[in-house]
Motif scaffolding. Structure first.
Motif, PDB file in Angstrom:
ATOM      1  N   ALA A 188      -4.207 -68.086 -21.136  1.00  0.00           N
ATOM      2  CA  ALA A 188      -3.559 -69.087 -20.290  1.00  0.00           C
ATOM      3  C   ALA A 188      -4.450 -70.313 -20.227  1.00  0.00           C
ATOM      4  O   ALA A 188      -5.677 -70.205 -20.239  1.00  0.00           O
ATOM      5  N   ARG A 190      -4.581 -74.501 -18.525  1.00  0.00           N
ATOM      6  CA  ARG A 190      -3.979 -75.574 -17.743  1.00  0.00           C
ATOM      7  C   ARG A 190      -4.783 -76.842 -17.984  1.00  0.00           C
ATOM      8  O   ARG A 190      -6.001 -76.859 -17.844  1.00  0.00           O
ATOM      9  N   THR A 191      -4.072 -77.911 -18.345  1.00  0.00           N
ATOM     10  CA  THR A 191      -4.729 -79.176 -18.645  1.00  0.00           C
ATOM     11  C   THR A 191      -5.140 -79.890 -17.366  1.00  0.00           C
ATOM     12  O   THR A 191      -4.383 -79.928 -16.398  1.00  0.00           O
ATOM     13  N   SER A 201      -9.720 -78.896 -19.484  1.00  0.00           N
ATOM     14  CA  SER A 201      -8.799 -77.773 -19.326  1.00  0.00           C
ATOM     15  C   SER A 201      -9.461 -76.640 -18.566  1.00  0.00           C
ATOM     16  O   SER A 201     -10.691 -76.538 -18.505  1.00  0.00           O
ATOM     17  N   ARG A 203      -9.230 -72.517 -18.626  1.00  0.00           N
ATOM     18  CA  ARG A 203      -8.688 -71.465 -19.484  1.00  0.00           C
ATOM     19  C   ARG A 203      -9.053 -70.077 -18.978  1.00  0.00           C
ATOM     20  O   ARG A 203     -10.138 -69.869 -18.435  1.00  0.00           O
TER      21      ARG A 203
END
Length: 262
Positions: A188, A190-191, A201, A203
């Motif tokens: 997974a 997310r920026t 990011s 991660r």
């Protein structure tokens, strides 16, 4: 020496503590031979070198020895490494004193990475292992758990198959690819953005690790980096707390640390 006497003088310098005693700069073997022959005198020449300066002492000895019997690159690299490890010299000072490029000295220092077993093989096949090849092989010492066996096998392959430098580079590249651990894939991500611009990011990986990455284009001052580390510590504490609301737990901890920012 017993048959031909002494053909060349030894080089000496007075010791700093006792002017009547001397350090042998060049000719230690001849000096020991004279002792075994029970000579009372030996032909010696005093040289102008600072005995308290290990680099100057070595350079003078090196020049005398190399002029009569060239010293191998392997032996030079090993000795230079000893001087550097003893804090008696640096790669820059050795390069300056011997009028060599610093890059050349750095590559020759690579010989100190190898085990005695590998060095012995390199000595026996010195024409196949110039410092340029040694510097290519040296990084494998740290990257392989069975480096001695791996590197010795590679050295034998280089000799047996008469590898060129380009072939050696290809062989090392292949070996590095084989030993490199597989790249982790995030499950997974997310920026992190500033406005519409991605700057990093967050991660998550299969093993549960969470990693935050920030773009190299984002220049973060040291003081802010320290503050970021403190904030991440606060967030981590809140993450493992028993609080049901993570955001409230973070805010509560921030108020404890920065009461003026309520």
């Amino acid at each position: 020496m017993a048959a031909t006497r002494q053909r060349h003088p030894i080089s000496v310098v007075p010791t700093p503590e006792h002017a009547s005693k001397y350090f042998v700069v060049d000719g230690e073997t001849r000096w020991k031979g004279a002792q075994q022959l029970k000579w009372k005198e030996i032909w010696a020449v005093q040289v102008d070198v600072d005995p308290a300066n290990p680099v100057a002492f070595y350079i003078e000895s090196f020049k005398h020895t190399d002029a009569t019997k060239p010293i191998s690159a392997i032996d030079q690299g090993l000795r230079w490494s000893q001087l550097i490890q003893q804090n008696a010299a640096s790669a820059e000072s050795i390069a300056h004193e011997l009028e060599l490029y610093k890059a050349t000295v750095s590559k020759m220092l690579a010989y100190s990475k190898f085990s005695p077993q590998v060095l012995e093989f390199m000595h026996e096949n010195s024409d196949r292992f110039p410092y340029s090849i040694a510097s290519l092989l040296a990084p494998l010492v740290d990257s392989s758990s069975d480096s001695d066996d791996v590197i010795l096998a590679m050295c034998k392959k280089i000799v047996d198959e008469d590898f060129s430098r380009r072939s050696v580079e290809a062989l090392i590249k292949q070996k590095t690819a084989e030993t490199r651990p597989p790249r982790r894939s995030a499950v997974a991500a997310r920026t992190i953005k500033v406005g519409n611009r991605p700057i990093g990011s967050l991660r998550t990986y299969e093993n549960g690790n969470v990693e935050m990455k920030v773009s190299g284009d984002l220049v973060v001052p040291v003081d802010r980096m320290n503050q970021l580390a403190e904030l991440l510590q606060i967030a981590a504490d809140a993450l493992v707390s028993s609080s049901e609301d993570f955001a409230d737990a973070v805010i509560s901890r921030l108020k404890e640390v920065k009461p003026d920012h309520g």
